[in-house]
Scaffold this motif. Structure first.
Motif, PDB file in Angstrom:
ATOM      1  N   LEU A 116       0.832  -1.212   0.000  1.00 37.98           N
ATOM      2  CA  LEU A 116       0.000   0.000   0.000  1.00 37.98           C
ATOM      3  C   LEU A 116       0.863   1.258   0.000  1.00 37.98           C
ATOM      4  O   LEU A 116       0.538   2.240  -0.671  1.00 37.98           O
ATOM      5  N   ALA A 117       1.969   1.232   0.728  1.00 39.41           N
ATOM      6  CA  ALA A 117       2.880   2.389   0.726  1.00 39.41           C
ATOM      7  C   ALA A 117       3.515   2.563  -0.658  1.00 39.41           C
ATOM      8  O   ALA A 117       3.660   3.686  -1.146  1.00 39.41           O
ATOM      9  N   LYS A 118       3.874   1.437  -1.287  1.00 38.95           N
ATOM     10  CA  LYS A 118       4.452   1.507  -2.641  1.00 38.95           C
ATOM     11  C   LYS A 118       3.417   2.008  -3.643  1.00 38.95           C
ATOM     12  O   LYS A 118       3.739   2.813  -4.520  1.00 38.95           O
ATOM     13  N   ALA A 119       2.175   1.544  -3.517  1.00 40.69           N
ATOM     14  CA  ALA A 119       1.106   2.027  -4.396  1.00 40.69           C
ATOM     15  C   ALA A 119       0.892   3.515  -4.188  1.00 40.69           C
ATOM     16  O   ALA A 119       0.641   4.256  -5.147  1.00 40.69           O
ATOM     17  N   ASN A 120       0.993   3.964  -2.944  1.00 41.60           N
ATOM     18  CA  ASN A 120       0.850   5.383  -2.619  1.00 41.60           C
ATOM     19  C   ASN A 120       1.937   6.202  -3.317  1.00 41.60           C
ATOM     20  O   ASN A 120       1.647   7.178  -4.007  1.00 41.60           O
ATOM     21  N   THR A 121       3.189   5.800  -3.155  1.00 42.73           N
ATOM     22  CA  THR A 121       4.321   6.526  -3.746  1.00 42.73           C
ATOM     23  C   THR A 121       4.246   6.531  -5.273  1.00 42.73           C
ATOM     24  O   THR A 121       4.343   7.589  -5.904  1.00 42.73           O
ATOM     25  N   ASN A 122       4.060   5.343  -5.856  1.00 45.78           N
ATOM     26  CA  ASN A 122       4.008   5.247  -7.323  1.00 45.78           C
ATOM     27  C   ASN A 122       2.795   5.972  -7.896  1.00 45.78           C
ATOM     28  O   ASN A 122       2.895   6.647  -8.925  1.00 45.78           O
ATOM     29  N   GLY A 123       1.648   5.838  -7.229  1.00 43.79           N
ATOM     30  CA  GLY A 123       0.431   6.488  -7.711  1.00 43.79           C
ATOM     31  C   GLY A 123       0.534   7.997  -7.692  1.00 43.79           C
ATOM     32  O   GLY A 123       0.116   8.673  -8.641  1.00 43.79           O
ATOM     33  N   LYS A 124       1.081   8.545  -6.599  1.00 43.84           N
ATOM     34  CA  LYS A 124       1.257  10.008  -6.516  1.00 43.84           C
ATOM     35  C   LYS A 124       2.187  10.497  -7.625  1.00 43.84           C
ATOM     36  O   LYS A 124       1.935  11.534  -8.242  1.00 43.84           O
ATOM     37  N   GLU A 125       3.234   9.748  -7.887  1.00 48.27           N
ATOM     38  CA  GLU A 125       4.178  10.127  -8.943  1.00 48.27           C
ATOM     39  C   GLU A 125       3.498  10.112 -10.310  1.00 48.27           C
ATOM     40  O   GLU A 125       3.670  11.041 -11.113  1.00 48.27           O
ATOM     41  N   HIS A 126       2.717   9.073 -10.585  1.00 53.03           N
ATOM     42  CA  HIS A 126       2.033   8.974 -11.876  1.00 53.03           C
ATOM     43  C   HIS A 126       0.972  10.069 -12.044  1.00 53.03           C
ATOM     44  O   HIS A 126       0.840  10.645 -13.122  1.00 53.03           O
ATOM     45  N   ILE A 127       0.228  10.356 -10.986  1.00 49.31           N
ATOM     46  CA  ILE A 127      -0.786  11.420 -11.044  1.00 49.31           C
ATOM     47  C   ILE A 127      -0.113  12.771 -11.279  1.00 49.31           C
ATOM     48  O   ILE A 127      -0.571  13.579 -12.092  1.00 49.31           O
ATOM     49  N   THR A 128       0.999  12.998 -10.580  1.00 50.51           N
ATOM     50  CA  THR A 128       1.741  14.258 -10.757  1.00 50.51           C
ATOM     51  C   THR A 128       2.221  14.387 -12.201  1.00 50.51           C
ATOM     52  O   THR A 128       2.027  15.437 -12.841  1.00 50.51           O
ATOM     53  N   ASN A 129       2.826  13.340 -12.728  1.00 44.22           N
ATOM     54  CA  ASN A 129       3.317  13.372 -14.120  1.00 44.22           C
ATOM     55  C   ASN A 129       2.175  13.548 -15.116  1.00 44.22           C
ATOM     56  O   ASN A 129       2.318  14.276 -16.106  1.00 44.22           O
ATOM     57  N   LEU A 130       1.049  12.914 -14.854  1.00 46.89           N
ATOM     58  CA  LEU A 130      -0.104  13.045 -15.746  1.00 46.89           C
ATOM     59  C   LEU A 130      -0.559  14.500 -15.838  1.00 46.89           C
ATOM     60  O   LEU A 130      -0.727  15.044 -16.936  1.00 46.89           O
ATOM     61  N   PHE A 131      -0.734  15.148 -14.686  1.00 47.75           N
ATOM     62  CA  PHE A 131      -1.213  16.534 -14.710  1.00 47.75           C
ATOM     63  C   PHE A 131      -0.158  17.508 -15.231  1.00 47.75           C
ATOM     64  O   PHE A 131      -0.499  18.525 -15.824  1.00 47.75           O
ATOM     65  N   LYS A 132       1.125  17.169 -15.053  1.00 48.08           N
ATOM     66  CA  LYS A 132       2.165  18.029 -15.631  1.00 48.08           C
ATOM     67  C   LYS A 132       2.148  17.937 -17.154  1.00 48.08           C
ATOM     68  O   LYS A 132       2.402  18.934 -17.831  1.00 48.08           O
ATOM     69  N   THR A 133       1.821  16.751 -17.694  1.00 50.16           N
ATOM     70  CA  THR A 133       1.722  16.644 -19.157  1.00 50.16           C
ATOM     71  C   THR A 133       0.508  17.405 -19.675  1.00 50.16           C
ATOM     72  O   THR A 133       0.478  17.782 -20.856  1.00 50.16           O
TER      73      THR A 133
END
Length: 181
Positions: A116-133
């Protein structure tokens, strides 16, 4: 999360046969099986839980409030196993039942390894990258607190509660699981 695990199960069936002339014969039918099973656990953010107030835009800045990460499923393919020891006869249904018992083992190990912690870290990174694109210069991602599940209490009921998928009760006398990573 992916793992291969070993399941060992033993079952003793004492049978009594009535022979001709009133004599009784007792037999001890010992069955044992050792097999490896592959299991995986998928976890992440359930974005269908986002409400309209969970995403706020201020010019080139976006604030996103995500729900806590959760386990989506625990997978153990019923046809993906290898039998190493087989004493006695084991039906396909009994082997599938042993594999479903291993789902609790796989979920326990995944939670213990911090899925769950790994999903949290990876998910936040992917969401951040998505909105930056999408052109946002500042992306603020907040996440609800990750739920804590007591590792020693993970069983079929926990899997049903977590995933809302049915599970059967064990048919065996004893089941041992061991991870092979």
């Amino acid at each position: 999360y992916y793992e291969e695990y070993i399941i060992k199960s033993e079952k003793n069936e004492n049978k009594e046969f009535q022979l001709l002339f009133g004599k009784t014969l007792e037999t001890d039918n010992h069955r044992e099986i050792v097999l490896t099973v592959k299991g995986s656990v998928r976890a992440g953010f359930n974005l269908s839980k986002l409400g309209v107030d969970d995403i706020v835009v201020h010019g080139d800045t976006i604030d996103v409030q995500l729900p806590a990460p959760e386990v989506f499923d625990v997978i153990s393919n019923p046809s993906d196993y290898n039998i190493f020891v087989e004493e006695g006869k084991w039906s396909h249904e009994e082997i599938v039942e042993l594999q479903s018992n291993g789902k609790a083992h796989t979920l326990n190990n995944a939670l213990h390894s911090g899925i769950l912690a790994k999903a949290n870290t990876n998910g936040k990174e992917h969401i951040t990258n998505l909105f930056k694109t999408f052109g946002f210069n500042v992306v603020n991602v907040a996440v609800e607190e990750i739920p804590v599940i007591e590792q020693s209490k993970i069983n079929h009921q926990t899997i049903r509660d977590t995933l809302t998928t049915p599970s059967k009760d064990t048919l065996t006398k004893s089941v041992e699981c061991e991870s092979v990573n």
